[in-house]
Design a protein around this motif. Structure first.
Motif, PDB file in Angstrom:
ATOM      1  N   ARG A 264       0.827  -1.206   0.000  1.00 29.55           N
ATOM      2  CA  ARG A 264       0.000   0.000   0.000  1.00 29.55           C
ATOM      3  C   ARG A 264       0.861   1.256   0.000  1.00 29.55           C
ATOM      4  NH1 ARG A 264      -3.054  -2.661   4.063  1.00 29.55           N
ATOM      5  NH2 ARG A 264      -2.220  -1.171   5.590  1.00 29.55           N
ATOM      6  N   ALA A 265       1.964   1.185   0.741  1.00 28.93           N
ATOM      7  CA  ALA A 265       2.859   2.341   0.796  1.00 28.93           C
ATOM      8  C   ALA A 265       3.493   2.636  -0.559  1.00 28.93           C
ATOM      9  CB  ALA A 265       3.943   2.109   1.844  1.00 28.93           C
ATOM     10  N   SER A 266       3.686   1.610  -1.355  1.00 31.17           N
ATOM     11  CA  SER A 266       4.262   1.794  -2.687  1.00 31.17           C
ATOM     12  C   SER A 266       3.211   2.153  -3.728  1.00 31.17           C
ATOM     13  CB  SER A 266       4.996   0.519  -3.117  1.00 31.17           C
ATOM     14  OG  SER A 266       4.077  -0.564  -3.262  1.00 31.17           O
ATOM     15  N   GLY A 267       1.951   2.279  -3.296  1.00 32.41           N
ATOM     16  CA  GLY A 267       0.883   2.694  -4.203  1.00 32.41           C
ATOM     17  C   GLY A 267       0.153   1.568  -4.884  1.00 32.41           C
ATOM     18  N   ARG A 268       0.363   0.340  -4.456  1.00 36.20           N
ATOM     19  CA  ARG A 268      -0.302  -0.807  -5.078  1.00 36.20           C
ATOM     20  C   ARG A 268      -1.555  -1.149  -4.280  1.00 36.20           C
ATOM     21  NH1 ARG A 268       1.616  -6.913  -6.207  1.00 36.20           N
ATOM     22  NH2 ARG A 268       0.651  -7.153  -8.266  1.00 36.20           N
ATOM     23  N   ASN A 269      -2.687  -1.269  -4.950  1.00 35.97           N
ATOM     24  CA  ASN A 269      -3.930  -1.594  -4.268  1.00 35.97           C
ATOM     25  C   ASN A 269      -4.451  -2.962  -4.697  1.00 35.97           C
ATOM     26  OD1 ASN A 269      -5.226  -1.234  -6.798  1.00 35.97           O
ATOM     27  ND2 ASN A 269      -5.581   0.935  -6.375  1.00 35.97           N
ATOM     28  N   ALA A 270      -5.595  -3.348  -4.170  1.00 37.87           N
ATOM     29  CA  ALA A 270      -6.134  -4.683  -4.426  1.00 37.87           C
ATOM     30  C   ALA A 270      -6.478  -4.876  -5.896  1.00 37.87           C
ATOM     31  CB  ALA A 270      -7.360  -4.923  -3.545  1.00 37.87           C
ATOM     32  N   THR A 271      -6.986  -3.841  -6.545  1.00 33.52           N
ATOM     33  CA  THR A 271      -7.326  -3.969  -7.966  1.00 33.52           C
ATOM     34  C   THR A 271      -6.076  -4.197  -8.805  1.00 33.52           C
ATOM     35  OG1 THR A 271      -9.251  -2.517  -7.663  1.00 33.52           O
ATOM     36  CG2 THR A 271      -8.446  -2.824  -9.908  1.00 33.52           C
ATOM     37  N   ASP A 272      -4.985  -3.540  -8.448  1.00 34.05           N
ATOM     38  CA  ASP A 272      -3.722  -3.768  -9.156  1.00 34.05           C
ATOM     39  C   ASP A 272      -3.283  -5.216  -9.019  1.00 34.05           C
ATOM     40  OD1 ASP A 272      -3.608  -1.075  -9.857  1.00 34.05           O
ATOM     41  OD2 ASP A 272      -2.509  -0.541  -8.034  1.00 34.05           O
ATOM     42  N   ILE A 273      -3.475  -5.770  -7.842  1.00 34.03           N
ATOM     43  CA  ILE A 273      -3.079  -7.157  -7.611  1.00 34.03           C
ATOM     44  C   ILE A 273      -3.923  -8.101  -8.448  1.00 34.03           C
ATOM     45  CG2 ILE A 273      -3.079  -9.000  -5.875  1.00 34.03           C
ATOM     46  CD1 ILE A 273      -2.229  -6.822  -3.849  1.00 34.03           C
ATOM     47  N   VAL A 274      -5.232  -7.863  -8.519  1.00 26.47           N
ATOM     48  CA  VAL A 274      -6.090  -8.712  -9.344  1.00 26.47           C
ATOM     49  C   VAL A 274      -5.700  -8.591 -10.816  1.00 26.47           C
ATOM     50  CG1 VAL A 274      -8.460  -9.136 -10.102  1.00 26.47           C
ATOM     51  CG2 VAL A 274      -7.999  -8.629  -7.708  1.00 26.47           C
ATOM     52  N   ASP A 275      -5.393  -7.381 -11.264  1.00 26.08           N
ATOM     53  CA  ASP A 275      -4.949  -7.203 -12.653  1.00 26.08           C
ATOM     54  C   ASP A 275      -3.666  -7.992 -12.923  1.00 26.08           C
ATOM     55  OD1 ASP A 275      -7.087  -5.537 -13.131  1.00 26.08           O
ATOM     56  OD2 ASP A 275      -5.951  -3.676 -12.843  1.00 26.08           O
ATOM     57  N   GLY A 276      -2.753  -7.992 -11.942  1.00 28.33           N
ATOM     58  CA  GLY A 276      -1.531  -8.757 -12.106  1.00 28.33           C
ATOM     59  C   GLY A 276      -1.787 -10.245 -12.157  1.00 28.33           C
ATOM     60  N   VAL A 277      -2.720 -10.722 -11.341  1.00 29.73           N
ATOM     61  CA  VAL A 277      -3.091 -12.138 -11.353  1.00 29.73           C
ATOM     62  C   VAL A 277      -3.682 -12.522 -12.704  1.00 29.73           C
ATOM     63  CG1 VAL A 277      -4.760 -13.785 -10.405  1.00 29.73           C
ATOM     64  CG2 VAL A 277      -3.378 -12.378  -8.865  1.00 29.73           C
ATOM     65  N   LEU A 278      -4.554 -11.667 -13.238  1.00 26.79           N
ATOM     66  CA  LEU A 278      -5.148 -11.944 -14.548  1.00 26.79           C
ATOM     67  C   LEU A 278      -4.087 -12.002 -15.641  1.00 26.79           C
ATOM     68  CD1 LEU A 278      -8.292  -9.624 -14.365  1.00 26.79           C
ATOM     69  CD2 LEU A 278      -8.297 -12.115 -14.387  1.00 26.79           C
ATOM     70  N   ALA A 279      -3.028 -11.197 -15.485  1.00 28.35           N
ATOM     71  CA  ALA A 279      -1.988 -11.142 -16.511  1.00 28.35           C
ATOM     72  C   ALA A 279      -1.086 -12.375 -16.489  1.00 28.35           C
ATOM     73  CB  ALA A 279      -1.155  -9.875 -16.343  1.00 28.35           C
ATOM     74  N   ARG A 280      -0.889 -12.974 -15.312  1.00 29.14           N
ATOM     75  CA  ARG A 280       0.083 -14.070 -15.240  1.00 29.14           C
ATOM     76  C   ARG A 280      -0.513 -15.466 -15.161  1.00 29.14           C
ATOM     77  NH1 ARG A 280       0.649 -11.767  -9.979  1.00 29.14           N
ATOM     78  NH2 ARG A 280       0.098 -13.210  -8.295  1.00 29.14           N
ATOM     79  N   VAL A 281      -1.784 -15.605 -14.803  1.00 18.66           N
ATOM     80  CA  VAL A 281      -2.382 -16.936 -14.740  1.00 18.66           C
ATOM     81  C   VAL A 281      -2.737 -17.388 -16.150  1.00 18.66           C
ATOM     82  CG1 VAL A 281      -4.358 -18.286 -13.925  1.00 18.66           C
ATOM     83  CG2 VAL A 281      -3.249 -16.634 -12.402  1.00 18.66           C
ATOM     84  N   PRO A 282      -2.266 -18.559 -16.593  1.00 25.68           N
ATOM     85  CA  PRO A 282      -2.533 -19.024 -17.965  1.00 25.68           C
ATOM     86  C   PRO A 282      -4.041 -19.174 -18.223  1.00 25.68           C
ATOM     87  CG  PRO A 282      -0.815 -20.344 -16.916  1.00 25.68           C
ATOM     88  CD  PRO A 282      -1.420 -19.491 -15.825  1.00 25.68           C
ATOM     89  N   VAL A 283      -4.445 -18.747 -19.406  1.00 23.78           N
ATOM     90  CA  VAL A 283      -5.837 -18.866 -19.820  1.00 23.78           C
ATOM     91  C   VAL A 283      -6.028 -20.204 -20.526  1.00 23.78           C
ATOM     92  CG1 VAL A 283      -7.679 -17.828 -21.207  1.00 23.78           C
ATOM     93  CG2 VAL A 283      -5.988 -16.370 -20.085  1.00 23.78           C
ATOM     94  N   PRO A 284      -7.126 -20.908 -20.252  1.00 20.93           N
ATOM     95  CA  PRO A 284      -7.368 -22.194 -20.933  1.00 20.93           C
ATOM     96  C   PRO A 284      -7.452 -21.997 -22.437  1.00 20.93           C
ATOM     97  CG  PRO A 284      -8.894 -21.909 -19.090  1.00 20.93           C
ATOM     98  CD  PRO A 284      -8.176 -20.602 -19.269  1.00 20.93           C
ATOM     99  N   THR A 285      -6.879 -22.926 -23.165  1.00 20.59           N
ATOM    100  CA  THR A 285      -6.945 -22.894 -24.631  1.00 20.59           C
ATOM    101  C   THR A 285      -8.300 -23.436 -25.078  1.00 20.59           C
ATOM    102  OG1 THR A 285      -5.980 -25.101 -24.815  1.00 20.59           O
ATOM    103  CG2 THR A 285      -4.461 -23.206 -24.764  1.00 20.59           C
ATOM    104  N   PRO A 286      -8.728 -23.106 -26.300  1.00 20.52           N
ATOM    105  CA  PRO A 286     -10.017 -23.607 -26.787  1.00 20.52           C
ATOM    106  C   PRO A 286     -10.148 -25.123 -26.721  1.00 20.52           C
ATOM    107  CG  PRO A 286      -9.209 -21.886 -28.239  1.00 20.52           C
ATOM    108  CD  PRO A 286      -8.101 -22.164 -27.248  1.00 20.52           C
ATOM    109  N   ALA A 287      -9.038 -25.835 -26.914  1.00 20.03           N
ATOM    110  CA  ALA A 287      -9.087 -27.298 -26.887  1.00 20.03           C
ATOM    111  C   ALA A 287      -9.401 -27.823 -25.493  1.00 20.03           C
ATOM    112  CB  ALA A 287      -7.776 -27.888 -27.402  1.00 20.03           C
ATOM    113  N   ARG A 288      -9.034 -27.040 -24.446  1.00 19.49           N
ATOM    114  CA  ARG A 288      -9.217 -27.515 -23.081  1.00 19.49           C
ATOM    115  C   ARG A 288     -10.566 -27.102 -22.508  1.00 19.49           C
ATOM    116  NH1 ARG A 288      -4.568 -25.315 -19.584  1.00 19.49           N
ATOM    117  NH2 ARG A 288      -5.732 -26.501 -18.006  1.00 19.49           N
ATOM    118  N   ARG A 289     -11.309 -26.270 -23.186  1.00 17.60           N
ATOM    119  CA  ARG A 289     -12.575 -25.801 -22.672  1.00 17.60           C
ATOM    120  C   ARG A 289     -13.627 -26.888 -22.719  1.00 17.60           C
ATOM    121  NH1 ARG A 289     -13.149 -19.899 -25.581  1.00 17.60           N
ATOM    122  NH2 ARG A 289     -11.057 -19.176 -25.122  1.00 17.60           N
TER     123      ARG A 289
END
Length: 289
Positions: A264-289
């Motif tokens: 928080r002191a560095s200016g990072r909030n919960a929404t920033d963390i969720v955005d980072g999670v969305l960026a790094r967690v692999p998205v399922p490919t169409p074949a795996r859906r």
């Protein structure tokens, strides 16, 4: 989109923003679109649990007891400034939200369906308030902020409010029975195992982030998938895609996170963390859906 998706997912909504941006107006506008019952509670420090759930009254003329339901017995319950109520009263409301029933004097009363709580909270003026603990914030499916309007929107607001209240122009677009059928349709929207695992991976990643002291709970996984089903249905599809999960991930997950003080002191909030999670967690490919 978020508000309607939460309604169809049979969840509850927390609107958290500064005063005067239309939090209560949003809740009232939603309530007017449904031809159902509406309860409104102005939370104050002296509000008692019985003021929400109702109470049993002794009828002296015939010697019987009569239960008089409180404002919680409505399809849409608007709770203004929930953080101004005592923890005991907050707990009474949140118990009703989770169990969809209220117990008064040892008797359990079912709440109507659909049942949606739209609570507002002012995060700035904290004097005389009782902020919601993390365990209680977790009961809300999503948390949104209204934000300040643009200059043009604010000018239009001034012009429209000179002679009339815009809420008076809102007419119901559905009724309780139809809304119940919509909710049943949302429950039947198909979600492949890969999509379910993707939702779980997003939630688990919040628990492993070094900037998070407390990550999202298993309840968040359930709510995230329910909201994703609602988003898919609103898009006219009978199946959930990873995009549906991503679309409302921030409103569903961010308010559940407890961010480390150093982050928080560095200016990072919960929404920033969720955005980072969305960026790094692999998205399922169409074949795996």
């Amino acid at each position: 989109m978020t508000t309607i998706a939460v309604l169809l997912a049979e969840g509850h909504l927390l609107v958290e923003d500064v005063p005067g941006v239309g939090k209560t107006t949003l809740a009232r506008a939603l309530a007017r679109t449904i031809r159902g019952t509406v309860g409104r509670v102005q939370f104050t420090p002296d509000l008692l649990p019985g003021d929400l759930t109702g109470m049993t009254i002794y009828r002296t003329h015939d010697g019987t007891f009569e239960f008089r339901p409180g404002p919680i017995f409505a399809n849409v319950v608007i709770g203004d400034e929930i953080n101004r109520a005592s923890p005991k009263t907050q707990s009474a409301l949140l118990q009703c939200m989770e169990e969809r029933q209220a117990t008064v004097d040892g008797t359990t009363h079912e709440l109507p369906r659909p049942f949606l709580v739209v609570a507002t909270q002012n995060p700035v003026e904290m004097e005389g308030t009782y902020p919601l603990p993390e365990a209680q914030r977790d009961r809300f499916t999503a948390c949104i902020s209204v934000g300040y309007p643009s200059a043009d929107a604010e000018l239009e607001m001034l012009e429209r409010r000179e002679t009339t209240d815009p809420l008076d122009e809102i007419e119901p677009v559905t009724d309780v029975a139809t809304l119940g059928r919509f909710i049943d349709v949302v429950h039947r929207v198909f979600a492949a195992e890969a999509v379910k695992r993707y939702a779980i991976d997003l939630v688990r990643a919040t628990r492993e982030d070094p900037d998070v002291r407390l990550g999202a709970s298993p309840r968040a996984s359930v709510q995230l998938l329910r909201v994703a089903r609602a988003v898919a249905a609103l898009s006219g599809r009978e199946y959930v895609t990873p995009d549906d999960v991503q679309r409302l991930a921030a409103p569903v997950l961010a308010h559940r996170l407890v961010v480390n003080p150093s982050a928080r002191a560095s200016g990072r909030n919960a929404t920033d963390i969720v955005d980072g999670v969305l960026a790094r967690v692999p998205v399922p490919t169409p074949a795996r859906r």
